[in-house]
Design a protein around this motif. Structure first.
Motif, mmCIF file in Angstrom:
data_model
loop_
_atom_site.group_PDB
_atom_site.id
_atom_site.type_symbol
_atom_site.label_atom_id
_atom_site.label_comp_id
_atom_site.label_asym_id
_atom_site.label_seq_id
_atom_site.Cartn_x
_atom_site.Cartn_y
_atom_site.Cartn_z
ATOM 1 N N MET A 1 -22.446 -12.313 -2.415
ATOM 2 C CA MET A 1 -21.724 -12.409 -3.680
ATOM 3 C C MET A 1 -20.314 -11.832 -3.547
ATOM 4 S SD MET A 1 -24.767 -11.397 -6.358
ATOM 5 C CE MET A 1 -23.684 -11.400 -7.804
ATOM 6 N N HIS A 2 -20.186 -10.721 -2.832
ATOM 7 C CA HIS A 2 -18.858 -10.153 -2.588
ATOM 8 C C HIS A 2 -17.972 -11.157 -1.854
ATOM 9 C CE1 HIS A 2 -20.430 -6.152 -3.675
ATOM 10 N NE2 HIS A 2 -19.184 -5.743 -3.671
ATOM 11 N N ASP A 3 -18.524 -11.784 -0.817
ATOM 12 C CA ASP A 3 -17.738 -12.734 -0.022
ATOM 13 C C ASP A 3 -17.335 -13.955 -0.842
ATOM 14 O OD1 ASP A 3 -17.855 -11.115 2.190
ATOM 15 O OD2 ASP A 3 -19.552 -12.165 3.117
ATOM 16 N N GLU A 4 -18.251 -14.461 -1.657
ATOM 17 C CA GLU A 4 -17.939 -15.638 -2.468
ATOM 18 C C GLU A 4 -16.884 -15.314 -3.522
ATOM 19 O OE1 GLU A 4 -18.944 -18.640 -1.820
ATOM 20 O OE2 GLU A 4 -20.360 -18.089 -0.244
ATOM 21 N N MET B 1 -9.500 -5.080 -2.364
ATOM 22 C CA MET B 1 -9.399 -6.447 -2.875
ATOM 23 C C MET B 1 -10.780 -7.084 -2.987
ATOM 24 S SD MET B 1 -6.068 -7.456 -0.625
ATOM 25 C CE MET B 1 -6.353 -9.226 -0.674
ATOM 26 N N HIS B 2 -11.642 -6.852 -2.001
ATOM 27 C CA HIS B 2 -13.005 -7.373 -2.079
ATOM 28 C C HIS B 2 -13.718 -6.803 -3.303
ATOM 29 C CE1 HIS B 2 -12.594 -8.924 2.047
ATOM 30 N NE2 HIS B 2 -13.715 -9.598 1.831
ATOM 31 N N GLY B 3 -13.543 -5.498 -3.529
ATOM 32 C CA GLY B 3 -14.195 -4.868 -4.667
ATOM 33 C C GLY B 3 -13.686 -5.379 -6.001
ATOM 34 N N GLU B 4 -12.393 -5.575 -6.110
ATOM 35 C CA GLU B 4 -11.816 -6.044 -7.375
ATOM 36 C C GLU B 4 -12.221 -7.487 -7.657
ATOM 37 O OE1 GLU B 4 -10.240 -4.156 -9.465
ATOM 38 O OE2 GLU B 4 -9.969 -2.382 -8.204
ATOM 39 N N ALA B 5 -12.247 -8.315 -6.625
ATOM 40 C CA ALA B 5 -12.666 -9.710 -6.810
ATOM 41 C C ALA B 5 -14.115 -9.767 -7.278
ATOM 42 C CB ALA B 5 -12.491 -10.488 -5.508
ATOM 43 N N PHE B 6 -14.975 -8.971 -6.646
ATOM 44 C CA PHE B 6 -16.387 -8.946 -7.021
ATOM 45 C C PHE B 6 -16.563 -8.447 -8.448
ATOM 46 C CE2 PHE B 6 -20.379 -6.441 -7.206
ATOM 47 C CZ PHE B 6 -21.284 -7.494 -7.071
ATOM 48 N N GLN C 1 -16.426 -24.251 -6.305
ATOM 49 C CA GLN C 1 -17.806 -24.238 -5.826
ATOM 50 C C GLN C 1 -18.248 -22.825 -5.461
ATOM 51 O OE1 GLN C 1 -18.721 -26.549 -2.264
ATOM 52 N NE2 GLN C 1 -20.788 -26.936 -3.030
ATOM 53 N N ASP C 2 -17.348 -22.053 -4.865
ATOM 54 C CA ASP C 2 -17.691 -20.680 -4.501
ATOM 55 C C ASP C 2 -18.054 -19.852 -5.731
ATOM 56 O OD1 ASP C 2 -17.304 -21.144 -1.835
ATOM 57 O OD2 ASP C 2 -15.259 -20.355 -1.779
ATOM 58 N N ARG C 3 -17.346 -20.082 -6.824
ATOM 59 C CA ARG C 3 -17.570 -19.280 -8.029
ATOM 60 C C ARG C 3 -18.711 -19.812 -8.886
ATOM 61 N NH1 ARG C 3 -13.168 -18.295 -12.935
ATOM 62 N NH2 ARG C 3 -14.631 -17.399 -14.432
ATOM 63 N N TYR C 4 -18.657 -21.083 -9.240
ATOM 64 C CA TYR C 4 -19.564 -21.611 -10.249
ATOM 65 C C TYR C 4 -20.897 -22.096 -9.678
ATOM 66 C CZ TYR C 4 -15.624 -21.245 -13.390
ATOM 67 O OH TYR C 4 -14.586 -20.749 -14.137
ATOM 68 N N GLU C 5 -20.971 -22.256 -8.363
ATOM 69 C CA GLU C 5 -22.252 -22.586 -7.743
ATOM 70 C C GLU C 5 -22.763 -21.424 -6.900
ATOM 71 O OE1 GLU C 5 -22.434 -26.345 -5.725
ATOM 72 O OE2 GLU C 5 -21.118 -27.320 -7.168
ATOM 73 N N GLU D 1 -14.667 -20.016 6.722
ATOM 74 C CA GLU D 1 -15.745 -20.948 6.411
ATOM 75 C C GLU D 1 -16.595 -21.240 7.650
ATOM 76 O OE1 GLU D 1 -16.425 -22.179 3.262
ATOM 77 O OE2 GLU D 1 -14.883 -20.757 2.641
ATOM 78 N N GLN D 2 -15.962 -21.332 8.810
ATOM 79 C CA GLN D 2 -16.723 -21.531 10.045
ATOM 80 C C GLN D 2 -17.650 -20.352 10.303
ATOM 81 O OE1 GLN D 2 -13.650 -22.102 12.979
ATOM 82 N NE2 GLN D 2 -13.515 -24.309 12.629
ATOM 83 N N ASP D 3 -17.157 -19.147 10.065
ATOM 84 C CA ASP D 3 -17.984 -17.959 10.274
ATOM 85 C C ASP D 3 -19.178 -17.959 9.320
ATOM 86 O OD1 ASP D 3 -18.275 -15.151 11.482
ATOM 87 O OD2 ASP D 3 -18.240 -14.715 9.327
ATOM 88 N N GLY D 4 -18.919 -18.331 8.064
ATOM 89 C CA GLY D 4 -20.012 -18.390 7.109
ATOM 90 C C GLY D 4 -21.053 -19.419 7.496
ATOM 91 N N ALA D 5 -20.586 -20.569 8.024
ATOM 92 C CA ALA D 5 -21.489 -21.664 8.379
ATOM 93 C C ALA D 5 -22.324 -21.370 9.612
ATOM 94 C CB ALA D 5 -20.696 -22.943 8.589
ATOM 95 N N THR D 6 -21.736 -20.701 10.599
ATOM 96 C CA THR D 6 -22.399 -20.556 11.898
ATOM 97 C C THR D 6 -22.959 -19.166 12.164
ATOM 98 O OG1 THR D 6 -20.303 -19.973 12.970
ATOM 99 C CG2 THR D 6 -20.894 -22.311 12.886
#
Length: 322
Positions: free
Chosen positions: A47-50, A199-204, A82-86, A264-269
């Protein structure tokens, strides 16, 4: 070194992300929502990453639009949506992230208090040691904001606990979105790392508060919903944006595409397949399936970003961009 085509890269990522979810599969684990669950820890990390990807891609879209690259801006906005709403929403639902209004406020108060009294003051001290005065001043300012937010949330919780007390707590003001200027980092060393962590914390927090706001609205507490919404906008459109400017988050659109593609590659693989396999080993079937779906989505994102990077960079006036 031979350059791989966008199609070849996309196929390789998709194959890695589509491994069958069969290892150690058992009945769904009903303890997923427990705070000690390894799967829950992975879900919250995802969730933090998205959330971070959502806010970052919106900033990249703004930069692309500013330079006349409307097609790339649309791609970033679509990916962010898609990252946010899905993704973020499905992960939150999976783990039972939103609880009662009082519980949501209790968790929020603890987080805001920690940021106000521990995290941001320590970041400010480090920034002064690193000679980055702008970051020290910003961290100190945000520390004050978070302390004020904790006070408002505490007043809101008191009003909910005591039904005879009117909900007259402050709700703040909604902060409009701003463009984050492209440019190099203004700080280095540990302070740059701290900026990125913050920044990660504020976005989350910004997306978490939107979930809490929707719940408060459904439970008949519109003033609490407004408080969550307004503070969420502050976290995203003020705190994150100001930190991002100092951290050099936004670069040229071509560089932004490269950064996004790598993520995105890191997330996928790597990231989501690892989460998927851990969830499968624990028997958390639903989580394993969701992680596998997200890995496939990330593979598709990486393919589209790779294709966009390979296209000539022509703006709406037909001018080529480097």
């Amino acid at each position: 070194m031979r350059t791989r085509s966008a199609l070849g890269i996309g196929m390789a990522i998709a194959m890695a992300a589509s491994a069958p979810v069969t290892a150690h599969m058992a009945s769904p684990n009903q303890e997923l929502a427990g705070s000690g669950s390894t799967t829950r820890t992975d879900v919250v990390a995802a969730m933090h990453d998205e959330a971070y990807a959502y806010v970052t891609y919106r900033a990249y879209a703004s930069e692309a639009a500013h330079t006349g690259l409307g097609t790339v801006a649309k791609l970033f906005r679509k990916t962010a949506h898609q990252d946010r709403y899905e993704h973020f929403a499905e992960l939150a639902q999976l783990t039972g992230f939103v609880r009662s209004d009082v519980d949501n406020l209790t968790e929020t108060i603890a987080g805001e208090h920690h940021e106000a009294t521990v995290m941001y003051p320590s970041y400010a001290q480090q920034a002064r040691r690193d000679g980055c005065t702008a970051a020290a001043e910003l961290f100190t300012e945000i520390s004050g904001d978070e302390a004020r937010h904790a006070q408002w949330f505490t007043a809101a919780r008191d009003a909910l606990i005591d039904p005879d007390q009117e909900q007259d707590f402050p709700v703040g003001n909604r902060v409009p979105a701003v463009s984050i200027p492209a440019g190099p980092p203004h700080c280095t060393g540990q302070t740059l790392t701290n900026l990125k962590d913050a920044m990660h914390g504020e976005a989350f927090a910004s997306l978490k508060y939107e979930l809490y706001a929707k719940h408060a609205q459904r439970t008949g507490h519109p003033r609490l919903a407004q408080l969550f919404t307004n503070i969420g906008s502050t976290e995203r459109n003020e705190h994150f944006a100001e930190q991002a400017a100092l951290a050099g988050l936004v670069q040229s659109t071509k560089e932004n595409l490269r950064t996004a593609m790598t993520g995105e590659q890191d997330g996928a693989t790597t990231t989501y397949p690892e989460y998927r396999d851990r969830a499968a080993q624990r028997g958390d079937v639903g989580a394993a399936r969701l992680f596998n779906e997200l890995a496939r989505d990330k593979a598709e994102h990486a393919c589209r970003l790779t294709a966009a990077l390979a296209e000539p960079f022509l703006d709406k006036h037909g001018n080529r961009h480097p």
